[in-house]
Design a protein around this motif. Structure first.
Motif, PDB file in Angstrom:
ATOM      1  N   ARG A 106       0.823  -1.215   0.000  1.00  0.00           N
ATOM      2  CA  ARG A 106       0.000   0.000   0.000  1.00  0.00           C
ATOM      3  C   ARG A 106       0.854   1.260   0.000  1.00  0.00           C
ATOM      4  NH1 ARG A 106      -4.213  -1.482   4.674  1.00  0.00           N
ATOM      5  NH2 ARG A 106      -4.611   0.751   4.523  1.00  0.00           N
ATOM      6  N   ASP A 107       2.140   1.109  -0.335  1.00  0.00           N
ATOM      7  CA  ASP A 107       3.062   2.234  -0.260  1.00  0.00           C
ATOM      8  C   ASP A 107       2.961   2.921   1.100  1.00  0.00           C
ATOM      9  OD1 ASP A 107       4.123   1.765  -2.689  1.00  0.00           O
ATOM     10  OD2 ASP A 107       3.046   3.354  -3.749  1.00  0.00           O
ATOM     11  N   ALA A 108       2.976   2.099   2.116  1.00  0.00           N
ATOM     12  CA  ALA A 108       2.885   2.622   3.475  1.00  0.00           C
ATOM     13  C   ALA A 108       4.147   3.424   3.790  1.00  0.00           C
ATOM     14  CB  ALA A 108       2.747   1.460   4.446  1.00  0.00           C
ATOM     15  N   PHE A 109       4.099   4.192   4.847  1.00  0.00           N
ATOM     16  CA  PHE A 109       5.263   4.945   5.281  1.00  0.00           C
ATOM     17  C   PHE A 109       6.446   3.998   5.500  1.00  0.00           C
ATOM     18  CE2 PHE A 109       7.740   6.826   8.852  1.00  0.00           C
ATOM     19  CZ  PHE A 109       8.279   7.880   8.132  1.00  0.00           C
ATOM     20  N   GLN A 110       7.557   4.294   4.859  1.00  0.00           N
ATOM     21  CA  GLN A 110       8.789   3.508   4.969  1.00  0.00           C
ATOM     22  C   GLN A 110       8.624   2.059   4.533  1.00  0.00           C
ATOM     23  OE1 GLN A 110      10.511   4.365   8.880  1.00  0.00           O
ATOM     24  NE2 GLN A 110      11.439   6.187   7.994  1.00  0.00           N
ATOM     25  N   GLU A 111       7.776   1.835   3.556  1.00  0.00           N
ATOM     26  CA  GLU A 111       7.689   0.494   2.987  1.00  0.00           C
ATOM     27  C   GLU A 111       8.548   0.433   1.723  1.00  0.00           C
ATOM     28  OE1 GLU A 111       3.858  -0.662   1.417  1.00  0.00           O
ATOM     29  OE2 GLU A 111       4.556  -2.681   0.949  1.00  0.00           O
ATOM     30  N   THR A 112       9.499  -0.515   1.672  1.00  0.00           N
ATOM     31  CA  THR A 112      10.179  -0.780   0.395  1.00  0.00           C
ATOM     32  C   THR A 112      10.302  -2.285   0.251  1.00  0.00           C
ATOM     33  OG1 THR A 112      12.304  -0.631   1.518  1.00  0.00           O
ATOM     34  CG2 THR A 112      11.732   1.200   0.087  1.00  0.00           C
ATOM     35  N   ASP A 113      10.346  -2.720  -0.975  1.00  0.00           N
ATOM     36  CA  ASP A 113      10.529  -4.142  -1.251  1.00  0.00           C
ATOM     37  C   ASP A 113      12.024  -4.439  -1.182  1.00  0.00           C
ATOM     38  OD1 ASP A 113      10.672  -6.687  -2.182  1.00  0.00           O
ATOM     39  OD2 ASP A 113      10.007  -6.215  -4.222  1.00  0.00           O
ATOM     40  N   ILE A 114      12.538  -4.582   0.037  1.00  0.00           N
ATOM     41  CA  ILE A 114      13.986  -4.753   0.188  1.00  0.00           C
ATOM     42  C   ILE A 114      14.437  -6.121  -0.322  1.00  0.00           C
ATOM     43  CG2 ILE A 114      13.912  -5.569   2.594  1.00  0.00           C
ATOM     44  CD1 ILE A 114      16.570  -3.253   0.966  1.00  0.00           C
ATOM     45  N   ILE A 115      13.534  -7.086  -0.270  1.00  0.00           N
ATOM     46  CA  ILE A 115      13.892  -8.407  -0.813  1.00  0.00           C
ATOM     47  C   ILE A 115      14.099  -8.299  -2.313  1.00  0.00           C
ATOM     48  CG2 ILE A 115      13.001 -10.744  -1.240  1.00  0.00           C
ATOM     49  CD1 ILE A 115      12.248 -10.913   1.572  1.00  0.00           C
ATOM     50  N   GLY A 116      13.191  -7.580  -2.989  1.00  0.00           N
ATOM     51  CA  GLY A 116      13.342  -7.374  -4.429  1.00  0.00           C
ATOM     52  C   GLY A 116      14.616  -6.602  -4.745  1.00  0.00           C
ATOM     53  N   ILE A 117      14.871  -5.565  -3.971  1.00  0.00           N
ATOM     54  CA  ILE A 117      16.048  -4.723  -4.230  1.00  0.00           C
ATOM     55  C   ILE A 117      17.343  -5.515  -4.063  1.00  0.00           C
ATOM     56  CG2 ILE A 117      17.384  -2.763  -3.314  1.00  0.00           C
ATOM     57  CD1 ILE A 117      14.688  -1.414  -2.657  1.00  0.00           C
ATOM     58  N   THR A 118      17.377  -6.399  -3.087  1.00  0.00           N
ATOM     59  CA  THR A 118      18.648  -7.082  -2.788  1.00  0.00           C
ATOM     60  C   THR A 118      18.762  -8.462  -3.440  1.00  0.00           C
ATOM     61  OG1 THR A 118      17.703  -7.957  -0.742  1.00  0.00           O
ATOM     62  CG2 THR A 118      18.981  -5.936  -0.561  1.00  0.00           C
ATOM     63  N   MET A 119      17.787  -8.830  -4.232  1.00  0.00           N
ATOM     64  CA  MET A 119      17.814 -10.189  -4.791  1.00  0.00           C
ATOM     65  C   MET A 119      19.132 -10.527  -5.506  1.00  0.00           C
ATOM     66  SD  MET A 119      14.437 -11.759  -6.431  1.00  0.00           S
ATOM     67  CE  MET A 119      13.250 -11.895  -5.118  1.00  0.00           C
ATOM     68  N   PRO A 120      19.644  -9.633  -6.352  1.00  0.00           N
ATOM     69  CA  PRO A 120      20.880 -10.007  -7.053  1.00  0.00           C
ATOM     70  C   PRO A 120      22.135  -9.947  -6.185  1.00  0.00           C
ATOM     71  CG  PRO A 120      19.760  -8.134  -8.118  1.00  0.00           C
ATOM     72  CD  PRO A 120      19.129  -8.336  -6.792  1.00  0.00           C
ATOM     73  N   ILE A 121      22.034  -9.467  -4.956  1.00  0.00           N
ATOM     74  CA  ILE A 121      23.241  -9.323  -4.130  1.00  0.00           C
ATOM     75  C   ILE A 121      23.132 -10.104  -2.824  1.00  0.00           C
ATOM     76  CG2 ILE A 121      24.061  -7.125  -5.069  1.00  0.00           C
ATOM     77  CD1 ILE A 121      22.624  -5.773  -2.649  1.00  0.00           C
ATOM     78  N   THR A 122      22.206 -11.061  -2.792  1.00  0.00           N
ATOM     79  CA  THR A 122      22.129 -11.947  -1.623  1.00  0.00           C
ATOM     80  C   THR A 122      22.129 -13.381  -2.125  1.00  0.00           C
ATOM     81  OG1 THR A 122      19.730 -11.706  -1.724  1.00  0.00           O
ATOM     82  CG2 THR A 122      20.861 -10.439  -0.027  1.00  0.00           C
ATOM     83  N   LYS A 123      22.558 -14.292  -1.249  1.00  0.00           N
ATOM     84  CA  LYS A 123      22.449 -15.703  -1.606  1.00  0.00           C
ATOM     85  C   LYS A 123      20.995 -16.119  -1.588  1.00  0.00           C
ATOM     86  CE  LYS A 123      25.141 -19.097  -0.223  1.00  0.00           C
ATOM     87  NZ  LYS A 123      25.859 -19.990   0.712  1.00  0.00           N
ATOM     88  N   HIS A 124      20.273 -15.575  -0.625  1.00  0.00           N
ATOM     89  CA  HIS A 124      18.857 -15.900  -0.490  1.00  0.00           C
ATOM     90  C   HIS A 124      18.254 -14.879   0.465  1.00  0.00           C
ATOM     91  CE1 HIS A 124      15.396 -18.426  -0.946  1.00  0.00           C
ATOM     92  NE2 HIS A 124      15.262 -18.606   0.353  1.00  0.00           N
ATOM     93  N   SER A 125      16.932 -14.823   0.508  1.00  0.00           N
ATOM     94  CA  SER A 125      16.309 -13.956   1.503  1.00  0.00           C
ATOM     95  C   SER A 125      15.008 -14.573   1.980  1.00  0.00           C
ATOM     96  CB  SER A 125      16.070 -12.562   0.935  1.00  0.00           C
ATOM     97  OG  SER A 125      15.748 -12.619  -0.417  1.00  0.00           O
ATOM     98  N   PHE A 126      14.615 -14.170   3.154  1.00  0.00           N
ATOM     99  CA  PHE A 126      13.391 -14.688   3.747  1.00  0.00           C
ATOM    100  C   PHE A 126      12.487 -13.532   4.118  1.00  0.00           C
ATOM    101  CE2 PHE A 126      16.652 -17.779   4.613  1.00  0.00           C
ATOM    102  CZ  PHE A 126      16.030 -18.998   4.398  1.00  0.00           C
ATOM    103  N   MET A 127      11.228 -13.620   3.736  1.00  0.00           N
ATOM    104  CA  MET A 127      10.217 -12.712   4.264  1.00  0.00           C
ATOM    105  C   MET A 127       9.442 -13.542   5.279  1.00  0.00           C
ATOM    106  SD  MET A 127       8.209 -10.207   4.560  1.00  0.00           S
ATOM    107  CE  MET A 127       8.142  -8.941   3.325  1.00  0.00           C
ATOM    108  N   VAL A 128       9.508 -13.151   6.523  1.00  0.00           N
ATOM    109  CA  VAL A 128       8.838 -13.956   7.541  1.00  0.00           C
ATOM    110  C   VAL A 128       7.354 -13.562   7.565  1.00  0.00           C
ATOM    111  CG1 VAL A 128       8.812 -14.624   9.960  1.00  0.00           C
ATOM    112  CG2 VAL A 128      10.978 -14.033   8.854  1.00  0.00           C
ATOM    113  N   ARG A 129       6.496 -14.508   7.278  1.00  0.00           N
ATOM    114  CA  ARG A 129       5.066 -14.210   7.147  1.00  0.00           C
ATOM    115  C   ARG A 129       4.282 -14.655   8.356  1.00  0.00           C
ATOM    116  NH1 ARG A 129       4.098 -13.118   1.837  1.00  0.00           N
ATOM    117  NH2 ARG A 129       6.086 -13.168   0.767  1.00  0.00           N
ATOM    118  N   ASP A 130       4.931 -15.402   9.230  1.00  0.00           N
ATOM    119  CA  ASP A 130       4.202 -15.932  10.367  1.00  0.00           C
ATOM    120  C   ASP A 130       5.192 -16.078  11.512  1.00  0.00           C
ATOM    121  OD1 ASP A 130       1.509 -18.027  10.692  1.00  0.00           O
ATOM    122  OD2 ASP A 130       3.089 -17.967  12.213  1.00  0.00           O
TER     123      ASP A 130
END
Ligand code: TPP
Lengths: 552, 164
Positions: A108-132
């Motif tokens: 929702r383009d909330a205050f200070q929301e960025t898709d950091i997983i998307g941004i860092t995808m090419p520079i990380t081995k892997h990433s986790f978005m914790v949903r629960d």
């Protein structure tokens, strides 16, 4: 207090052996920062998130453990990006934890929301978005597992604030993981051994992977038994203690001519933990034209990525060397070693001061004044090349440098991490004036925690390396590379509460160096060098490793 | 090195973000994905992705190694040149006129296509075939004025269960 997600995070970090994290708060990290006071983990408040990532990286490079940094969502997370990329390019094990906006606000383009997983995808081995919240512990454990195994590197864990503050029960304890697999293809090792035993002019290339794979001792043993000369990449410097004339220096654009020329004549190359980047090989078609190439690497994608290899083994370097050592027949290759000795004398006569001028002399004096176990952290630019060419590394974790990414501003925050990881060792930063400005705010971190870090700023009033390139390859048009002399850096350091003094390298800096070396706390030395103090030899753009030049 | 069309199929964890990681591996190395098909397998936690891309012959080895490193990828298989059945589904809509109607219907019959919707002056047909055949069929109907065409991209299954 009831257990919430933040407690699970801290508990899991402690279980993973984390003692120190480098971070910066924001509204979304607060559930976590709030609980820090209770646990055993020490949190260091940096003055910029980029510096938090570099500090975690420096910590990991100095200790071999996984470095951990923590930032809030939005700008906090994006500020980590340069630091994560730096770790990725040098395969440093890092876990970056970012807080994310509440999960009901996603998208929702909330205050200070960025898709950091998307941004860092090419520079990380892997990433986790914790949903629960029930996945917190397992995601973090997997992150540590991934960061520290195989080809090590950064992993990002993004945790929404509502999950950090969600009430929850204890989570299942860590399940011990299966031991890593052992040598699977002994015949490949045998083939490498046979080719090596047959060769007349062998050379070993030691890359950064040897340190990362904790294989330095094995590599020394190998060199001693096989009686074979070795070169390193810039990242491999210090992996094997220089012994018996076998160390030929490092290869590449700013490397040692002896190393570059020897590789060119070799008939067999054993590459350990290097991906053959163009900084090391220059024109790949002209690199080691006579050699059979054998490559040993943990990372399948690094094998044959940049160079055609004749023999390869994929796996832990340590295991490979353990299997290889007994198969090696030591041979005196008198002709080969004789040729190398002649070449070495020739090069030494040609470059009397090691190609670094007064700046090199300064660095030699600094090393002489510091204890043997000192860790040196160069920044990027001429200062880095002067340091790696001059500083004699006696052990694997003593030279920490941003090789793959070449990130200016790395040195000061990485030194903070190194000092906290190795409190018994002295830490010296060697930095240019340009790079010093890039994370200058970290002087506040150093002074507020009273970290006894020694900072040497070699001030040439310019972006020196850019100036040299302009001088040599842009007909001396010095656009945009002058920084000027209007700033009194010693006054800046003093303003941050760090004692400082200025010296000129061509007057005798020995006393100032002695004062720095004996200072109890942090100290800053601003060393003035001539703007034309460059580094030689250097390989012009597009030329091969055989075409090093020593002047204009 | 010879450039040719490659078909790669992978089993992946059915999770958000997996596709963009895979796409990133192709795009950061300058490869264009020509077709892409994603669907759940018999295990709802696992999806199969089948894609095609034009590339040199060492592509599969290099890309496969990169794909193998992704945590959410379970397996990667190259179908290029392998004994496998490959199919794609194509839908074509055409405008019918009194002059072309007969010929079109005859061709549909000959090619083994199926009419899935039809009115006085309009027709949609469906073709399931390998890519060479769908391409040939499309070429045949193009002069009649194809209004719209859509296809799924290739999917593939090995002819026999392979060992290992
Ligand atoms: C963050 C970043 N921006 C730009 C560069 C490009 N760059 C490489 S060396 C250099 C000059 C460095 O100047 P300084 O820090 O004064 O060190 P010196 O070369 O004078 O020792 C620049 C701008 C870089 N490596 N990193």
């Amino acid at each position: 207090m009831n257990t919430i997600g933040a407690d699970i995070v801290l508990k899991t970090l402690a279980e993973e052996g984390v003692e120190v994290i480098f971070g910066y708060p924001g509204a979304n990290t607060l559930p976590l920062h709030d609980r820090l006071a209770e646990g055993p983990i020490r949190h260091y408040l940096m003055r910029h998130e980029q510096a938090a990532a570099h500090a975690a990286d420096g910590y990991a490079r100095a200790t071999g453990k996984v470095g951990v940094c923590l930032a809030t969502s939005g700008p906090g997370a994006t500020n980590l990006v340069t630091g994560i990329a730096t770790a990725y390019m040098d395969s440093t094990p890092l876990v970056a934890i970012t807080a994310q906006v509440d999960s009901d606000l996603w998208g929702r383009d909330a205050f200070q929301e960025t898709d950091i997983i998307g941004i860092t995808m090419p520079i990380t081995k892997h990433s986790f978005m914790v949903r629960d919240v029930t996945q917190l512990a397992s995601s973090l454990r997997q992150a540590f597992q991934l960061a520290s195994t195989g080809r090590t590197g950064p992993v990002l864990v993004d945790i929404p604030k509502d999950i950090l503050s969600a009430p929850c029960g204890d989570q299942p304890k860590k399940i011990p993981t299966a031991p890593p697999k052992r040598i699977e293809h002994p015949e490949q090792i045998e083939r490498i051994a046979q080719a090596l035993n047959r060769s007349e002019r062998p050379v070993i290339i030691i890359g950064g992977g040897v340190k990362l794979g904790d294989a330095c001792e094995r590599a020394s043993e190998f060199v001693q038994k096989a009686q074979i000369p070795f070169v390193t990449t810039m990242m491999g410097i210090g992996s094997v203690a220089s012994a018996n004339g076998f160390n030929l220096g490092f290869i590449g654009m700013h490397g040692n001519e002896l190393a570059n020329r020897t590789i060119h004549q070799a008939d067999f190359i054993l590459a350990l933990g290097t991906r053959f980047t163009e900084r090391s090989t220059s024109v790949i078609e002209e690199f080691a034209p006579l050699a059979t190439v054998a490559q040993i690497d943990i990372d399948a994608t690094s094998i044959g990525k940049n160079i055609k290899v004749d023999l390869a083994y994929e796996g832990e370097i340590q295991d490979a060397l353990t299997a290889l050592i007994p198969l090696i027949v030591p041979r005196e290759r008198e002709g080969w070693m004789g040729r190398i000795r002649v070449e070495r004398d020739l090069q030494e006569a040609k470059l009397k001061d090691g190609g670094c001028g007064q700046a090199g002399n300064l660095i030699r004096k600094i090393q002489a004044a510091m204890p043997r176990e000192t860790i040196v952290v160069p920044d990027v630019g001429l200062n880095q090349i002067w340091t790696v060419r001059t500083w004699q590394s006696h052990s694997p974790r003593s030279l920490l440098t941003s090789g793959g990414m070449g990130t200016m501003g790395f040195s000061v925050p990485a030194a903070i991490g190194a000092k906290l990881g190795a409190p018994d060792r002295d830490v010296v930063v060697i930095c240019g004036d340009g790079g010093f400005y890039m994370n200058i705010q970290e002087l506040a971190t150093i002074s507020s925690y009273r970290l006894p870090i020694k900072i040497v700023v070699i001030n040439n009033g310019h972006l020196g390396m850019i100036r040299q390139i302009q001088d040599l390859f842009y007909e001396s048009r010095f656009t945009t590379s002058e920084l000027g002399e209007t700033v009194d850096l010693t006054a800046v350091a003093k303003g941050f509460g760090i004692p400082a003094e200025r010296v000129a390298v061509d007057e005798d800096p020995a006393e100032a160096i002695a004062r720095m070396a004996s200072a109890e706390g942090p100290y800053m030395l601003e060393a003035m060098v001539d703007q034309n103090n460059y580094v030689y030899p250097i390989i012009p753009p597009g030329a091969s490793n055989m075409e090093m030049i020593c002047g204009k | 090195m010879a450039i040719e069309e490659r078909t790669i199929s992978m089993l992946v964890n059915n999770q958000p973000g997996v596709l963009s990681r895979i796409a990133g591996i192709f795009s950061s190395r300058g490869y264009n994905i020509r077709s892409l098909c994603v669907a759940e397998t018999t295990n709802p936690e696992v999806s199969r992705i089948t894609l095609t891309s034009r590339a040199e012959s060492d592509f599969t080895e290099k890309i496969k190694k990169q794909l193998d490193k992704l945590v959410d990828i379970i397996s990667v298989t190259d179908f290029t040149g392998a004994p496998a059945v490959q199919r794609e589904l194509m839908l074509i809509s055409l405008r019918l006129t009194p002059e072309n109607r007969r010929e079109i219907l005859r061709a549909i019959d000959l090619f083994g296509c199926r009419v899935v919707a039809m009115s006085e002056d309009y027709l949609i047909m469906e073709i399931t075939a390998n890519k060479d055949k769908t391409a040939a069929i499309l070429r045949y109907f193009e002069p009649f004025g194809v209004e719209e065409m859509n296809r799924t991209g290739a999917i593939a299954v090995f002819r026999q269960k392979r060992e290992g």
